[in-house]
Design a protein around this motif. Structure first.
Motif, PDB file in Angstrom:
ATOM      1  N   UNK A   1       0.842  -1.202   0.000  1.00  0.00           N
ATOM      2  CA  UNK A   1       0.000   0.000   0.000  1.00  0.00           C
ATOM      3  C   UNK A   1       0.873   1.246   0.000  1.00  0.00           C
ATOM      4  N   UNK A   2       0.919   1.930  -1.106  1.00  0.00           N
ATOM      5  CA  UNK A   2       1.786   3.103  -1.229  1.00  0.00           C
ATOM      6  C   UNK A   2       1.094   4.333  -0.654  1.00  0.00           C
ATOM      7  N   UNK A   3       1.896   5.202  -0.016  1.00  0.00           N
ATOM      8  CA  UNK A   3       1.399   6.529   0.334  1.00  0.00           C
ATOM      9  C   UNK A   3       2.248   7.574  -0.366  1.00  0.00           C
ATOM     10  N   UNK A   4       1.903   8.825  -0.205  1.00  0.00           N
ATOM     11  CA  UNK A   4       2.554   9.899  -0.957  1.00  0.00           C
ATOM     12  C   UNK A   4       4.020  10.081  -0.584  1.00  0.00           C
ATOM     13  N   UNK A   5       4.419   9.577   0.593  1.00  0.00           N
ATOM     14  CA  UNK A   5       5.793   9.763   1.047  1.00  0.00           C
ATOM     15  C   UNK A   5       6.727   8.641   0.590  1.00  0.00           C
ATOM     16  N   UNK A   6       6.168   7.583   0.048  1.00  0.00           N
ATOM     17  CA  UNK A   6       6.972   6.408  -0.300  1.00  0.00           C
ATOM     18  C   UNK A   6       7.568   6.552  -1.690  1.00  0.00           C
ATOM     19  N   UNK A   7       8.884   6.349  -1.787  1.00  0.00           N
ATOM     20  CA  UNK A   7       9.563   6.468  -3.080  1.00  0.00           C
ATOM     21  C   UNK A   7      10.160   5.144  -3.539  1.00  0.00           C
ATOM     22  N   UNK A   8       9.882   4.068  -2.795  1.00  0.00           N
ATOM     23  CA  UNK A   8      10.458   2.777  -3.127  1.00  0.00           C
ATOM     24  C   UNK A   8       9.533   1.912  -3.962  1.00  0.00           C
ATOM     25  N   UNK A   9       9.816   0.617  -3.952  1.00  0.00           N
ATOM     26  CA  UNK A   9       9.049  -0.326  -4.751  1.00  0.00           C
ATOM     27  C   UNK A   9       7.683  -0.600  -4.116  1.00  0.00           C
ATOM     28  N   UNK A  10       6.702  -0.825  -4.976  1.00  0.00           N
ATOM     29  CA  UNK A  10       5.337  -1.087  -4.537  1.00  0.00           C
ATOM     30  C   UNK A  10       4.843  -2.359  -5.214  1.00  0.00           C
ATOM     31  N   UNK A  11       4.161  -3.206  -4.434  1.00  0.00           N
ATOM     32  CA  UNK A  11       3.577  -4.419  -5.003  1.00  0.00           C
ATOM     33  C   UNK A  11       3.997  -5.648  -4.227  1.00  0.00           C
ATOM     34  N   UNK A  12       4.105  -6.753  -4.932  1.00  0.00           N
ATOM     35  CA  UNK A  12       4.457  -8.041  -4.351  1.00  0.00           C
ATOM     36  C   UNK A  12       5.977  -8.204  -4.315  1.00  0.00           C
ATOM     37  N   UNK A  13       6.506  -8.638  -3.187  1.00  0.00           N
ATOM     38  CA  UNK A  13       7.956  -8.711  -3.043  1.00  0.00           C
ATOM     39  C   UNK A  13       8.572  -9.719  -4.009  1.00  0.00           C
ATOM     40  N   UNK A  14       7.892 -10.827  -4.276  1.00  0.00           N
ATOM     41  CA  UNK A  14       8.429 -11.818  -5.206  1.00  0.00           C
ATOM     42  C   UNK A  14       8.442 -11.289  -6.631  1.00  0.00           C
ATOM     43  N   UNK A  15       7.418 -10.525  -6.975  1.00  0.00           N
ATOM     44  CA  UNK A  15       7.384  -9.919  -8.306  1.00  0.00           C
ATOM     45  C   UNK A  15       8.490  -8.887  -8.455  1.00  0.00           C
ATOM     46  N   UNK A  16       8.764  -8.149  -7.394  1.00  0.00           N
ATOM     47  CA  UNK A  16       9.845  -7.155  -7.434  1.00  0.00           C
ATOM     48  C   UNK A  16      11.188  -7.829  -7.691  1.00  0.00           C
ATOM     49  N   UNK A  17      11.413  -8.968  -7.045  1.00  0.00           N
ATOM     50  CA  UNK A  17      12.653  -9.713  -7.269  1.00  0.00           C
ATOM     51  C   UNK A  17      12.732 -10.202  -8.708  1.00  0.00           C
ATOM     52  N   UNK A  18      11.635 -10.714  -9.219  1.00  0.00           N
ATOM     53  CA  UNK A  18      11.593 -11.203 -10.606  1.00  0.00           C
ATOM     54  C   UNK A  18      11.929 -10.101 -11.591  1.00  0.00           C
ATOM     55  N   UNK A  19      11.482  -8.895 -11.304  1.00  0.00           N
ATOM     56  CA  UNK A  19      11.762  -7.762 -12.188  1.00  0.00           C
ATOM     57  C   UNK A  19      13.216  -7.309 -12.102  1.00  0.00           C
ATOM     58  N   UNK A  20      13.834  -7.535 -10.958  1.00  0.00           N
ATOM     59  CA  UNK A  20      15.191  -7.026 -10.746  1.00  0.00           C
ATOM     60  C   UNK A  20      16.290  -7.977 -11.209  1.00  0.00           C
ATOM     61  N   UNK A  21      15.982  -9.276 -11.339  1.00  0.00           N
ATOM     62  CA  UNK A  21      17.005 -10.257 -11.684  1.00  0.00           C
ATOM     63  C   UNK A  21      16.618 -11.038 -12.930  1.00  0.00           C
ATOM     64  N   UNK A  22      17.540 -11.093 -13.854  1.00  0.00           N
ATOM     65  CA  UNK A  22      17.336 -11.909 -15.048  1.00  0.00           C
ATOM     66  C   UNK A  22      17.461 -13.389 -14.705  1.00  0.00           C
TER      67      UNK A  22
END
Length: 237
Positions: free
Chosen positions: A174-195
């Motif tokens: 759940x993102x708020x206006x102060x958050x500048x990091x990644x948003x969503x599912x942690x496993x999906x974030x890893x999948x996006x970051x690593x080939x």
């Protein structure tokens, strides 16, 4: 092995999340990433990761317990701890347990994945690696519902600033206006970051369904080696 402990302190880390320090009557030898069982009754033992690392725990055992609403399993443990602290009575634990401890001899890069208070598990591993001057690249992903549940975010930012091999990536749902990091599912974030995750030793703590999803996703899509994926949940799923 059953061991009597005094409850040294209870501190609220975040809403419904508590840090509990236990002082055992005898030293407890354990490996980073193992857990203990709090004995609630003769046949009622409840597991919690040990957040402290074996090389720097100074005789105390640290727990992080998320006692969220409707989670009576954890709430009852926190209440038992609070009562023991108030009465100076003993808590009985059974320790150590678990096979998902850090493989110290490995030179592979590490991927540490935590969901919620599963952070206590990866915190022990991270602190142990730092204390042992391991230079493996370490990527720590911590997923939580919102920013307030990332109760150690400043500590982890400082650690990553001081150690060039440590990379901390928080992910919130759940993102708020102060958050500048990644948003969503942690496993999906890893999948996006690593080939590819073929080179990594992967350590996972969170809900059983998250651990199972990680194993399936990373072995099928990111070339992860299942023999180098570690989670105590794997013994039950």
């Amino acid at each position: 092995m059953s061991i009597n402990c005094k409850v040294k302190s209870i501190q609220q880390l975040a809403c419904n999340t508590y840090q509990i320090l236990l002082h055992p009557e005898a030293p407890v030898e354990f490996k980073a990433g193992q857990y203990l069982m709090v004995e609630m009754g003769e046949k009622d033992k409840r597991p919690f990761s040990i957040a402290s690392s074996p090389c720097r725990h100074q005789g105390e055992l640290e727990l992080h317990i998320g006692a969220f609403e409707h989670n009576t399993y954890a709430i009852e443990v926190v209440e038992k701890m609070q009562q023991a602290l108030a009465n100076n009575s003993d808590i009985v634990i059974d320790a150590p347990h678990g096979e998902a401890w850090i493989r110290e001899e490995s030179e592979h890069p590490l991927l540490l994945i935590a969901g919620g208070t599963g952070f206590s598990y990866v915190r022990s591993i991270l602190d142990h690696c730092i204390s042992q001057n391991k230079h493996n690249p370490i990527y720590l992903y911590w997923g939580a519902k919102n920013q307030n549940q990332l109760y150690a975010i400043e500590e982890l930012k400082n650690i990553s600033a001081q150690h060039s091999n440590v990379h901390f990536i928080p992910v919130i749902e759940d993102m708020n206006s102060e958050w500048a990091g990644k948003v969503g599912n942690v496993l999906q974030a890893i999948s996006e970051d690593f080939e590819s995750l073929s080179d990594f030793d992967i350590y996972i703590a969170g809900r059983f369904e998250m651990a199972g999803a990680a194993r399936e996703l990373f072995t099928q899509n990111k070339q992860a080696n299942s023999d180098r994926m570690y989670a105590d949940a794997f013994a039950f799923i």
